[in-house]
Design an enzyme around this catalytic site. Structure first.
Site, PDB file in Angstrom:
ATOM      1  N   CYS A  93      85.655  77.800  59.136  1.00 46.20           N
ATOM      2  CA  CYS A  93      85.773  78.947  58.224  1.00 46.20           C
ATOM      3  C   CYS A  93      86.919  79.902  58.567  1.00 46.20           C
ATOM      4  CB  CYS A  93      84.456  79.721  58.214  1.00 46.20           C
ATOM      5  SG  CYS A  93      83.082  78.738  57.600  1.00 46.20           S
TER       6      CYS A  93
HETATM    7  N1  LIG Z   1      80.049  74.971  58.781  1.00 47.27           N
HETATM    8  C1  LIG Z   1      79.829  76.236  58.529  1.00 47.27           C
HETATM    9  O1  LIG Z   1      79.379  76.960  59.409  1.00 47.27           O
HETATM   10  C2  LIG Z   1      80.099  76.848  57.149  1.00 47.27           C
HETATM   11  C3  LIG Z   1      79.643  78.142  56.926  1.00 47.27           C
HETATM   12  C4  LIG Z   1      79.836  78.716  55.682  1.00 47.27           C
HETATM   13  C5  LIG Z   1      80.514  77.998  54.697  1.00 47.27           C
HETATM   14  N2  LIG Z   1      80.969  76.754  54.935  1.00 47.27           N
HETATM   15  C6  LIG Z   1      81.633  76.066  53.826  1.00 47.27           C
HETATM   16  O2  LIG Z   1      80.764  75.064  53.315  1.00 47.27           O
HETATM   17  C7  LIG Z   1      81.512  73.937  52.874  1.00 47.27           C
HETATM   18  C8  LIG Z   1      81.039  72.686  53.579  1.00 47.27           C
HETATM   19  O3  LIG Z   1      81.261  72.852  54.968  1.00 47.27           O
HETATM   20  P1  LIG Z   1      80.507  72.007  56.067  1.00 47.27           P
HETATM   21  O4  LIG Z   1      80.730  72.732  57.348  1.00 47.27           O
HETATM   22  O5  LIG Z   1      79.119  71.693  55.648  1.00 47.27           O
HETATM   23  O6  LIG Z   1      81.385  70.679  56.033  1.00 47.27           O
HETATM   24  P2  LIG Z   1      80.996  69.248  56.678  1.00 47.27           P
HETATM   25  O7  LIG Z   1      82.284  68.545  56.869  1.00 47.27           O
HETATM   26  O8  LIG Z   1      80.064  69.448  57.813  1.00 47.27           O
HETATM   27  O9  LIG Z   1      80.168  68.548  55.536  1.00 47.27           O
HETATM   28  C9  LIG Z   1      80.703  68.135  54.333  1.00 47.27           C
HETATM   29  C10 LIG Z   1      80.019  66.845  53.940  1.00 47.27           C
HETATM   30  O10 LIG Z   1      80.494  66.493  52.639  1.00 47.27           O
HETATM   31  C11 LIG Z   1      80.686  65.097  52.624  1.00 47.27           C
HETATM   32  N3  LIG Z   1      81.610  64.805  51.529  1.00 47.27           N
HETATM   33  C12 LIG Z   1      82.969  64.822  51.528  1.00 47.27           C
HETATM   34  N4  LIG Z   1      83.427  64.520  50.315  1.00 47.27           N
HETATM   35  C13 LIG Z   1      82.334  64.321  49.527  1.00 47.27           C
HETATM   36  C14 LIG Z   1      82.173  63.979  48.175  1.00 47.27           C
HETATM   37  N5  LIG Z   1      83.217  63.811  47.367  1.00 47.27           N
HETATM   38  N6  LIG Z   1      80.913  63.829  47.712  1.00 47.27           N
HETATM   39  C15 LIG Z   1      79.862  64.016  48.531  1.00 47.27           C
HETATM   40  N7  LIG Z   1      79.953  64.341  49.826  1.00 47.27           N
HETATM   41  C16 LIG Z   1      81.178  64.507  50.313  1.00 47.27           C
HETATM   42  C17 LIG Z   1      81.178  64.757  53.996  1.00 47.27           C
HETATM   43  O11 LIG Z   1      80.961  63.397  54.303  1.00 47.27           O
HETATM   44  C18 LIG Z   1      80.319  65.686  54.857  1.00 47.27           C
HETATM   45  O12 LIG Z   1      79.101  65.074  55.218  1.00 47.27           O
HETATM   46  C19 LIG Z   1      82.971  74.292  53.130  1.00 47.27           C
HETATM   47  O13 LIG Z   1      83.512  74.866  51.986  1.00 47.27           O
HETATM   48  C20 LIG Z   1      82.885  75.343  54.218  1.00 47.27           C
HETATM   49  O14 LIG Z   1      83.999  76.204  54.210  1.00 47.27           O
HETATM   50  C21 LIG Z   1      80.768  76.158  56.145  1.00 47.27           C
END
Ligand SMILES: NC(=O)c1ccc[n+]([C@@H]2O[C@H](COP(=O)([O-])OP(=O)(O)OC[C@H]3O[C@@H](n4cnc5c(N)ncnc54)[C@H](O)[C@@H]3O)[C@@H](O)[C@H]2O)c1
Length: 445
Positions: free
Chosen positions: A275
């Protein structure tokens, strides 16, 4: 009230609404489990087949989400995980939690949102609610998702419903988790807002409805910019105070006794995680389209990204005092994950520190009980495995560079044979090391 709106409202109310979660990562997996635990039938979608397979075996691929929790949920039979996106048609609500990285030139990479938008649009059926959760710049939901869905002939607010609700997950936080972190929701129209608020309200303690998706999108970015800017300030104070021979950590401890108007942020080796290093640049990019310059964000980015170089410089100088050069020294970096006690190494500054030490000719190893083998990332491939977390191992190196404050490293006995520690996390002082007491020479960086 339109038929679709009242039908979905009733399904949410009696918890028969099927909730689809796209992207089962750090954000999507806990959200899917929470809705299941709140009594909703859930379908989790991911493009990576290893994830649904692991979940159906009752395993968790995220360390702070215990496998017991996953196994329990999947044993109840109310949740399934799949790579078959045709099953989106079964879902009444679809929550999108896919990645939003930056491209090579620090530009937003919306490809995951676009691909997912197309997948949903292709199967969109009347009465579905879609909520984007991925962090992004204000306007994304309206500019990217709305036209994709409307192109299929349904009207937003009547035929389907659309909202944005940012995730505020803080992995590893013992007090705050998906269920008790207030959830901001912005709907494209009153019906979308009402349904999205009702859905989250059925699983999450506090829901905060706001005027529009743009307000919700911008609120998330503001939260992350706030952190990035304040961490940059702490890093700048570190560099300035250090030149004056003043310990920044002692200064922050003193300042935070003020009961109002101050909030402590701490310096470190640079920004990490999915983030803070990335999201602010979503806004700078979009701001430029409007002829506006987000100068605080740019400056914070400049200061924070300079930190690994600062750590390198401090390490070189400290070794020099010990009659050694970086070239040929054995350096051990403590911690690969970007923050303490979690197994997430995305964007971790440790990678850059390791690469810089290597470029300078040091022989580098790392120790991280949470990451036994370093996986290749988007920008780094260090090809190393963790060395053991033992005093004997620590004694084998000319310098230890503390990059992550894992609890495993908070044991003074580990440093009994160490000669020099470069500490970016103030880990040594609470252990009574480096204050003139016997033990390694400790340098703050
Ligand atoms: N990790 C955090 O602490 C956090 C906190 C707040 C917001 N976010 C936001 O949340 C969102 C997701 O982050 P995350 O940390 O969960 O990412 P992540 O990489 O842990 O998870 C994303 C998942 O999406 C899957 N994926 C990729 N392309 C895909 C598709 N086309 N269809 C279906 N699945 C797909 C990936 O395989 C993965 O499992 C981002 O925008 C991030 O900025 C993350």
């Amino acid at each position: 009230m339109s038929d679709h709106r009242s039908t979905l409202a009733a399904k949410i109310s009696d918890r028969s609404a099927r909730v689809g979660i796209i992207g089962l990562g750090y954000v999507g997996l806990p959200l899917a489990l929470l809705f299941e635990e709140s009594g909703f039938p859930v379908v989790g979608f991911d493009v990576d087949p290893a994830k649904p397979e692991a979940l159906h075996r009752g395993e968790s691929y995220i360390r702070h989400i215990g496998k017991e929790r996953v196994a329990k949920a999947f044993a109840r039979g109310r949740i399934l995980a799949t790579t078959d996106f045709d099953r989106l048609a079964e879902c009444d609500a679809i929550l999108v939690c896919v990645p939003t990285p930056l491209g090579r030139h620090r530009e937003p990479d919306l490809s995951f949102i676009r691909v997912t938008g197309d997948e949903v649009a292709r199967r969109l059926r009347p009465g579905q609610l879609v909520v984007l959760e991925s962090t992004t710049y204000p306007g994304t939901t309206r500019e990217e998702l709305l036209p994709r869905f409307e192109a299929h002939g349904l009207a937003c607010g009547e035929g389907f419903f659309l909202a944005f609700s940012p995730e505020r997950e803080d992995p590893g936080n013992k007090s705050f988790h998906t269920q008790n972190i207030p959830k901001v929701v912005g709907g494209m129209d009153p019906a979308s807002l009402e349904l999205a608020t009702a859905l989250y309200g059925a699983a999450i303690a506090t829901v905060v409805p706001v005027a529009s998706p743009e307000v919700a999108e911008a609120a998330k970015i503001l939260e992350n910019v706030f952190r990035a800017v304040n961490i940059a300030l702490a890093n700048e104070m570190k560099v300035v105070l250090d030149k004056m021979g003043i310990n920044v950590w002692e200064v922050i401890d003193a300042a935070k006794t003020k009961p109002f108007g101050f909030m402590p942020f701490y310096p470190g080796p640079g920004l990490g995680g999915h983030c803070i290093p990335l999201d602010p640049f979503y806004l700078t990019w979009k701001a430029a389209e409007h002829g506006a310059w987000a100068r605080f964000i740019e400056l914070a980015g400049e200061i924070n990204t300079a930190m690994p170089e600062y750590v390198l410089e401090r390490t070189a100088r400290a070794l020099n005092r010990h009659g050694k050069s970086l070239k040929g020294s054995r350096a051990l970096v403590l911690g690969l994950s970007y923050k303490a006690d979690i197994d997430d190494d995305r964007e971790s500054p440790s990678f850059e520190i390791i690469e810089k030490l290597r470029e300078a000719g040091a022989e580098v190893a790392y120790c991280d009980p949470y990451i036994p083998v370093a996986r290749p990332g988007r920008e780094h491939d260090i090809r190393l495995s963790s060395v053991p977390c033992t005093a004997a191992e620590f004694a084998r190196h000319d310098v230890l560079v503390v990059s992550t404050a894992h609890s495993d490293f908070k044991d003074a006995a580990l440093y009994a044979g160490a000669r020099l520690v470069v500490d970016t996390r103030n880990l040594m002082a609470p252990l009574g090391l480096g204050t003139g007491a016997p033990g390694p020479d400790v340098v703050r960086a």
